[in-house]
Design an enzyme around this catalytic site. Structure first.
Site: not given
Lengths: 578, 578
Positions: A76, A302, A304, A306, A308-309
């Protein structure tokens, strides 16, 4: 909180469960060896997951794979180093692999790419980008934090355009800007505008080209228009409702064939999720290609997770959708770690709170826009106010524009937007918190916010929104700036209750001036009529409406008064949109 | 919201009910003549009631009686005109009787005192202070907003001391300050300290004398100490734990007999409610003399309402007590009007959110203090943090000190305090809103607050409080600065996990230095021990505690680290308290 007990009280037959049915946290008791956690992507959410995992499991092997050269950099902050506002490039590098190894015994591998996941074997194929050598790493849990990449629009010369995602991109923009005189930024979203400001700050001539008829899509047009005005006042050319059709040597071509000179072109027109690895591994993606996760950030596999964007998020009052915000990435990284360690916490639906500071003005938003909700046919109430950020009698007070969007049936707050030189961030944070706490719009009146004259008013702008909401919920009528023309055409009279001086300085077509302090004398003559009253910001209009109603007038107050009407008209006029 | 239907659906026999049983709002239907509403006290709550009543009842006769010369003046601004920060005296006069007559047809009578209330006759005896003539005014509803008067302590020479309540008091202080060189302010509450700052700003030598061992009673001692430090740094002499015993010509005498030179003495040691009129009318008062009201601001007489500083308030998590805040006065004035007009809304329990800006530092507070709750024997958790107000890599970031106080059993937020150069107001407003919405301390982690690097951090300071609360709720141990010495005496080891450099610059007595990045090597050697870890602010301590716990160490983290410990020790040392 419940997770700690799960850790010690695992069902005895957990080891017999098929993999996809193993409850969260049971890994701990059925594993005897130290576990291996692999994190793909070492920025924001990925690194939050890695450090949290270490705090929860001192003995695990934790490997962080990062394709780029840096982990945990301040993405950012990138636009602000372009403009020299942040002077030191080093300030943007928040962590080094060495420091993370020393503190958290993380095995951080930069310039290392995960090229394939084998969910059945629970292994990741990894390539060292420098040497080209590959190896496979077996994992007990995998966290994907691949992020989203800037979209490169399919136009001739697109390869001449730069993008801004990481430090290397930033370096390229700075290098180009150091010799450029004229820049074009495609895309008037948050990053595009931050870049435009910083390029202008370096002394470049800057043009921003945007396909939409407004800047900053998470704002409604009349609020975005206030920001657009500032951008133009700062000498940036803003071209709305048009797009780049080609990038050529020394200029770009826009929609109507016109050319704009440009020695530097930055593309900031959106992102696409880097979910190829997840797709190839057979993980569930949504129709836009974002990775689907449950409230514990667990994917359709189950083992894995994830964050974020690249991940689709559950939204407040709306369908699941992507939200590209650093705060959520960090939070969700932590949630993934908690779930892996067996102390799961559920994610809360995302409000999408966002903010930008630009040329001395701040614009902040939370929740849904009027535009979206009207498109969905929702029954909503909308409030615009223009309060001072602190008591007008104390030096330095500046005017805010605030918008609140309310579900008409339940009085629930659906969204808010604020634009001003000071205090917009505070008011949106307060409203975001009220939304999280389930307060109704009317209940904003009761909030006890900190008051001394240099910080707020005895009735804070947020309290005032609550008062107006309360009045509307009790049956008072207001009309929006964009509804006015049709109502006037339908025979409603428009009465300006401001002073003669204010009226002379600018009036709404078709309005009749009756200053508020003279309104009583005319009230009887309006009995039985349909009247829209308006003042500068809506407050005198409210008093006028209450007065006329008691004389038998069918009356509505123009919400936000002349200021909101002007902002809306300016933002949607051919000039404003050009 | 329910009031509107009460208006149209009054019970048919309402006219037969005894007066004290007439439900709220039924006046409307049983009265045929325009009603008369009398408001005693034309500042803050009184004027809010008057203008709201007009908007709700265009035809009522509304009379406002004000003993002073001004209505609706900016009492919170008075200290700042003393210092010249607010240059124009006129800016403090928010309304005139003439303007209120024109806009709201209010009959505003300044220099007019209510001398008696006859509740049976429903009349007020009124005296014109200029002419001395009296008359009686019959009312349908009466609103008392008499306020509270500065206490004049019973010491010799008290008549030489000035107080600050209204514009005339302010004028007197300014007149005295224009020739004075040395001022003594008795009382280190909000107004006393604001006055001290402004007298200093005028160039006077200023001494503040306070009976308590700290400034600003609504803060705990270690937080108040941060403000005290600023006050002293600005050249103001602060004398705690002592009081004035006499005011003599050219000096004051304090507790131990010492004299302090003073050409100007201001007394700001507290207030007493101006409830004599209410008492004489037989209204119920509490043991301290504050007027007792229900949640609609109705006194023990069904036709008399009361608001503002003379009224006892329902409190959040605690017994009813006075709260002297402008925001509540305004809010309650509106509630009284709503109840009188038949559209009652209930007051919510007061949190007591308050703020002061002083010599470049801001201190804000909400809810209850650790001191009060410990005195009550409550089981609480306390968190201190020292985050930057915005991302450290963006220019201008400054450090905040934030404190959160939590009910241990329910995780409910009981109070918070923040001190810093920037952003303290925002964080306390967010926490006050979270408290109003019933969010737990751990849920602060989930708040989506507006983030860009110039406004906050991706994990906002409020989110960080939530993370810490969540860890504590999950069983992590922390100890407070004031508990440390006893625990060390009891055999707990204190380990400083900061760097060598930090340790050399200042260490807690009895601590052993093991920098965090070397802690793993020593972890086995600490197995079975009881260890308190500490760092600078608590964050590395948390990582250290998680690590050691997994090696079988009984471990607690020193809450707030070295910074909170230092602040607490400094604020309670003989030097700090002297």
């Amino acid at each position: 909180m419940t997770g700690e007990s799960e850790l010690t009280a695992a069902p005895p037959d957990a080891a017999q469960l098929p993999l996809h049915k193993i409850p969260l946290g049971v890994y701990d008791v059925i594993m005897s060896e130290p576990r291996t956690f692999v994190i793909i992507g070492g920025v924001a959410g990925g690194m939050s997951a890695a450090t949290r995992l270490r705090r929860l499991d001192e003995h695990a092997r934790i490997i962080v794979l990062e394709r780029g050269e840096h982990v945990s950099f301040a993405n950012c902050g990138l636009p602000y180093h372009v403009g020299g506002v942040i002077e030191s490039r080093d300030a943007l590098v928040l962590q080094t692999p060495q420091a993370l190894a020393a503190r958290f015994t993380l095995d951080v591998r930069v310039r290392t790419e995960a090229v394939a996941i084998d969910p059945t074997e629970r292994s990741v194929r990894v390539r060292d980008l420098a040497s080209g050598t590959e190896e496979s790493i077996r994992y007990d849990a995998l966290v994907l934090s691949p992020g989203a990449a800037p979209v490169r629009i399919p136009i001739p010369g697109v390869e001449r355009g730069l993008v801004l995602r990481d430090l290397a991109d930033m370096d390229a923009i700075i290098a180009a800007a150091s010799t450029a005189r004229r820049a074009v930024v495609a895309g008037a979203g948050f990053i595009g505008l931050e870049l435009a400001e910083n390029l202008r700050h370096r002394g470049l001539e800057v043009t921003v080209v945007e396909m939409l008829p407004q800047v900053l899509r998470p704002f409604d047009v009349e609020m975005a228009g206030l920001v657009a005005e500032r951008i133009r006042d700062a000498g940036v050319e803003l071209r709305l409702s048009t797009g780049l059709t080609a990038i050529e040597d020394g200029h770009v071509v826009v929609g109507d064939g016109e050319t704009i000179p440009a020695d530097l072109v930055v593309l900031s027109v959106g992102v696409r999720p880097e979910s190829g690895l997840a797709r190839d591994a057979g993980l569930e993606l949504d129709e836009r290609g974002y990775i689907v996760v449950d409230e514990h950030q667990r994917t359709s596999d189950p083992h894995i997770y994830a964050v974020g964007d690249a991940v689709v998020k559950q939204r407040f009052d709306g369908p699941a959708s992507p939200v590209w915000l650093a705060g959520l990435a960090n939070r969700h990284g932590r949630l993934a770690a908690d779930a892996i360690a067996g102390t799961p916490h559920a994610a809360v639906p995302a409000l999408g709170t966002a903010i930008i500071g630009l040329f001395g003005v701040t614009a902040a938003t939370v929740g849904r826009t009027e535009r979206e909700l009207r498109d969905e046919g929702r029954d909503i109430r909308v409030i615009h106010t223009h309060p001072m950020d602190h008591a007008g009698y104390y030096p330095g007070a500046t005017q805010l524009a605030i918008k609140l969007i309310i579900d008409a049936a339940s009085d629930r707050i659906l969204g808010a937007q604020a634009v001003g030189e000071s205090g917009a961030d505070k008011r949106i944070d307060v409203i975001a918190t009220a939304m999280a706490g389930g307060l109704t719009a009317s209940q904003l009146a009761d909030l006890e916010l900190a008051y001394a004259p240099q910080f707020a008013s005895a009735k804070d702008p947020v309290n005032m929104l609550g008062y107006v909401a309360d009045n509307l919920a009790a049956g008072e009528r207001s009309v929006q700036w964009h509804e006015l023309e049709a109502l006037q055409a339908d025979g409603w009279l428009l009465v300006d209750v401001r002073t003669e001086g204010e009226n002379a300085a600018g009036a709404i077509p078709g309005s009749r001036l009756i200053p508020l302090d003279e309104l009583r004398e005319h009230a009887e003559s309006l009995r039985g009529e349909r009247v829209i009253v308006h003042c500068k910001v809506g407050q005198r209009g409210h008093t006028a409406a209450r007065l006329l109603e008691q004389y038998g007038v069918t009356v509505a107050n123009l919400d936000g008064g002349y200021l909101t009407w002007s902002a809306g008209v300016a933002a949607t006029s051919p000039k404003g949109a050009a």
